[in-house]
Design a protein around this motif. Structure first.
Motif, short mmCIF file in Angstrom:
data_model
loop_
_atom_site.label_atom_id
_atom_site.label_comp_id
_atom_site.label_asym_id
_atom_site.label_seq_id
_atom_site.Cartn_x
_atom_site.Cartn_y
_atom_site.Cartn_z
N GLY A 16 -20.69 -11.64 -30.45
CA GLY A 16 -21.46 -10.54 -31.18
C GLY A 16 -21.80 -9.35 -30.49
N ARG A 17 -22.28 -8.56 -31.40
CA ARG A 17 -22.74 -7.29 -30.97
C ARG A 17 -23.87 -6.88 -31.73
NH1 ARG A 17 -19.87 -8.18 -27.24
NH2 ARG A 17 -18.09 -7.30 -26.53
N VAL A 18 -24.59 -5.66 -30.93
CA VAL A 18 -25.47 -5.14 -31.81
C VAL A 18 -25.23 -3.63 -32.03
CG1 VAL A 18 -27.84 -3.84 -31.50
CG2 VAL A 18 -27.56 -6.14 -30.39
N GLU B 284 -32.47 -6.97 -32.62
CA GLU B 284 -31.05 -7.50 -32.89
C GLU B 284 -30.44 -8.62 -32.21
OE1 GLU B 284 -30.50 -6.73 -35.74
OE2 GLU B 284 -31.46 -4.75 -36.14
N ARG B 285 -30.72 -8.36 -30.87
CA ARG B 285 -30.28 -9.59 -30.01
C ARG B 285 -30.84 -10.82 -30.35
NH1 ARG B 285 -30.64 -5.26 -25.11
NH2 ARG B 285 -28.74 -4.43 -25.10
N ALA B 286 -32.07 -11.06 -30.59
CA ALA B 286 -32.81 -11.98 -31.00
C ALA B 286 -32.05 -12.85 -32.28
CB ALA B 286 -34.21 -12.11 -31.45
N HIS B 287 -31.40 -12.09 -33.30
CA HIS B 287 -30.56 -12.33 -34.15
C HIS B 287 -29.39 -13.01 -33.88
CE1 HIS B 287 -33.11 -11.12 -37.74
NE2 HIS B 287 -32.83 -9.63 -37.48
N LEU B 288 -28.87 -12.37 -32.79
CA LEU B 288 -27.48 -13.07 -32.15
C LEU B 288 -27.87 -14.32 -31.81
CD1 LEU B 288 -25.73 -9.72 -31.13
CD2 LEU B 288 -25.08 -11.06 -33.05
N ARG B 289 -28.74 -14.13 -30.54
CA ARG B 289 -29.01 -15.33 -29.86
C ARG B 289 -29.59 -16.59 -30.82
NH1 ARG B 289 -32.08 -12.87 -26.82
NH2 ARG B 289 -34.05 -13.41 -27.99
N GLY B 290 -30.05 -16.39 -31.86
CA GLY B 290 -30.64 -17.24 -32.65
C GLY B 290 -29.64 -17.67 -33.79
N ASP C 165 -34.53 -14.69 -45.60
CA ASP C 165 -34.33 -13.46 -44.84
C ASP C 165 -35.56 -12.81 -44.08
OD1 ASP C 165 -31.59 -13.32 -45.69
OD2 ASP C 165 -31.86 -12.15 -47.49
N PHE C 166 -36.57 -13.08 -44.75
CA PHE C 166 -38.08 -12.55 -44.27
C PHE C 166 -38.32 -13.16 -43.26
CE2 PHE C 166 -42.62 -13.54 -44.14
CZ PHE C 166 -43.11 -11.67 -43.87
N HIS C 167 -38.30 -14.57 -43.32
CA HIS C 167 -38.64 -15.28 -41.79
C HIS C 167 -37.80 -15.44 -40.61
CE1 HIS C 167 -42.05 -17.37 -43.68
NE2 HIS C 167 -41.44 -17.68 -44.95
N LEU C 168 -36.43 -14.83 -40.89
CA LEU C 168 -35.61 -14.62 -39.91
C LEU C 168 -35.71 -13.26 -39.30
CD1 LEU C 168 -31.98 -15.63 -41.39
CD2 LEU C 168 -33.27 -16.80 -39.48
N GLU C 169 -36.20 -12.37 -39.98
CA GLU C 169 -36.70 -10.97 -39.57
C GLU C 169 -38.00 -11.21 -38.74
OE1 GLU C 169 -35.07 -8.28 -39.13
OE2 GLU C 169 -33.59 -9.44 -40.25
N ARG C 170 -38.81 -11.97 -39.28
CA ARG C 170 -40.20 -12.23 -38.48
C ARG C 170 -39.81 -12.73 -37.13
NH1 ARG C 170 -43.53 -11.45 -37.17
NH2 ARG C 170 -45.23 -13.30 -37.38
N TRP C 171 -38.94 -13.82 -37.12
CA TRP C 171 -38.65 -14.58 -35.97
C TRP C 171 -38.05 -13.61 -34.96
CZ3 TRP C 171 -34.49 -19.23 -36.24
CH2 TRP C 171 -34.36 -19.52 -34.98
N ALA C 172 -37.29 -12.53 -35.28
CA ALA C 172 -36.76 -11.58 -34.49
C ALA C 172 -37.57 -10.56 -34.18
CB ALA C 172 -35.28 -10.96 -35.17
N GLU D 16 -28.85 3.36 -39.30
CA GLU D 16 -28.64 1.84 -39.46
C GLU D 16 -28.77 1.12 -38.05
OE1 GLU D 16 -25.56 0.47 -42.13
OE2 GLU D 16 -25.20 2.64 -42.22
N ALA D 17 -29.10 -0.30 -38.22
CA ALA D 17 -28.72 -1.30 -36.92
C ALA D 17 -28.77 -2.59 -37.24
CB ALA D 17 -29.84 -0.92 -36.00
N PHE D 18 -27.86 -3.28 -36.96
CA PHE D 18 -27.71 -4.71 -37.55
C PHE D 18 -27.10 -5.41 -36.32
CE2 PHE D 18 -24.10 -2.45 -39.10
CZ PHE D 18 -23.12 -3.26 -38.61
N ALA D 19 -27.03 -6.78 -36.43
CA ALA D 19 -26.73 -7.98 -35.74
C ALA D 19 -25.19 -8.28 -36.01
CB ALA D 19 -27.47 -9.01 -35.54
N LEU D 20 -24.16 -8.00 -35.41
CA LEU D 20 -23.00 -8.52 -35.87
C LEU D 20 -22.34 -9.61 -35.22
CD1 LEU D 20 -20.24 -7.47 -37.63
CD2 LEU D 20 -19.85 -6.00 -35.65
N PRO D 21 -22.09 -10.68 -36.19
CA PRO D 21 -21.90 -12.05 -35.56
C PRO D 21 -20.53 -11.84 -34.95
CG PRO D 21 -22.82 -12.12 -37.62
CD PRO D 21 -22.66 -10.72 -37.56
N GLY D 22 -20.25 -12.70 -34.01
CA GLY D 22 -18.82 -12.78 -33.36
C GLY D 22 -17.86 -13.21 -34.32
N PHE D 23 -16.64 -12.73 -34.27
CA PHE D 23 -15.71 -12.99 -34.85
C PHE D 23 -14.19 -13.12 -34.43
CE2 PHE D 23 -12.51 -11.33 -38.31
CZ PHE D 23 -12.67 -12.22 -39.26
N ARG D 24 -13.40 -13.98 -34.55
CA ARG D 24 -12.16 -14.18 -33.98
C ARG D 24 -11.95 -14.07 -32.39
NH1 ARG D 24 -8.44 -11.27 -38.55
NH2 ARG D 24 -8.68 -12.75 -40.11
N GLY D 25 -12.95 -14.62 -31.79
CA GLY D 25 -12.97 -14.75 -30.21
C GLY D 25 -13.83 -13.75 -29.75
#
Length: 313
Positions: free
Chosen positions: A146-148, A170-176, A203-210, A134-143
């Protein structure tokens, strides 16, 4: 008053026609522009539908502003209360669905952070023990930033260059802030069910962006395509228990994504097809806005007319 009801019906029904136009247009655009188009269309179309219902719900209150008694208004328009109550009921249903969707999004984020709370951190990467890939971009939460998030099983399947592509993806997901794009469409779909069909396309276009961001980092589109294919297929075969709905390398039709990476970097849209799709989407959004403004003006004029009729009796 029949015209006003027709305006409301058109405003509420418009997303059913506009969603396919938005999806079609997104397919003709580069990934980043496509994602912005889909999220923007979802926001505007959901807002137009809500505005139409709010306007209809406020008819009795507009009458009060004109110092008209409710019985006087119902005498001129007997259906005012049923129609207003129906609009109010739809608004309540939308509010409940929107609240539940927002709570699910927050609960998912909280649960993911709780499950990864004890993981080893290497910079902005959280390594999770286990054989699942598994691998995913975990958005920031409560200060917390975000993490990969990546499992040991996924790292074991990839070589050094492929890991670099995965992390860049995955960093592109977080940065964007791609999770925000996804949340916008999820919440818009809670307001109007027609907008749910924008979710898979987004979802598809976000993955293509990353993917494109990862290819830029790799400096070789074929290397990036190979890494994305291996990571995505391995992730798709895993349980997906931690990632849930967060941006992940395994999201979307993998063969289409890999094929796009094996082609030259996408440029801006050309030809009549993109212009026609863009014109259709812009027309739908403009019509939605005009309908909302027309409804507001029409309701005001209707109440003014009723007031003059009552005073003249």
């Amino acid at each position: 008053m029949t015209l006003l009801l027709l305006i409301v019906a058109l405003a509420v029904a418009l997303p059913w026609a506009a969603a396919p136009a938005a999806t079609r247009l997104a397919g003709l655009l580069p990934p980043r522009a496509a994602s912005v188009t889909l999220a923007g269309a979802a926001t505007l179309l959901a807002g137009g539908a809500v505005a139409a219902l709010v306007g209809l719900f406020h008819v009795p209150f507009l009458a009060m502003l004109e110092h008209l008694r409710l019985d006087q208004v119902t005498a001129d328009w007997p259906a005012v209360l049923p129609v207003s109550c129906a609009a109010g009921a739809l608004l309540v249903a939308q509010t409940v669905r929107l609240t539940l969707a927002a709570r699910r999004q927050r609960a998912l984020l909280s649960s993911a952070w709780r499950l990864t709370g004890e993981c080893a951190a290497e910079g902005d990467v959280l390594v999770v023990p286990g054989e699942d890939a598994e691998a995913f971009a975990l958005p920031g939460f409560r200060g917390r930033a975000g993490r990969v998030v990546v499992t040991e099983g996924m790292l074991g399947l990839l070589g050094p260059s492929e890991r670099a592509v995965l992390f860049a993806h995955e960093r592109a997901h977080l940065r964007g802030r791609h999770h925000a794009f996804s949340a916008v469409v999820v919440l818009a779909a809670a307001v109007h069910p027609a907008l749910a069909r924008l979710g898979p396309a987004l979802d598809f276009h976000l993955e293509r962006w990353a993917d494109e961001a990862a290819a830029t980092v790799a400096g070789d589109r074929r290397t990036a395509a190979t890494a994305i294919a291996r990571a995505a297929l391995a992730g798709a075969a895993g349980s997906g228990g931690r990632g849930g709905r967060f941006p992940s390398v395994s999201t979307g039709p993998v063969p289409l994504r890999v094929r796009a990476l094996l082609e030259p970097e996408p440029a801006g849209p050309r030809g009549r097809g993109p212009r026609a799709a863009a014109a259709a989407l812009v027309a739908a959004v403009v019509v939605s806005a005009v309908l909302a403004l027309g409804l507001a003006y029409g309701l005001h004029e209707y109440v003014e007319h009723s007031a003059r009729e009552i005073v003249g009796r």
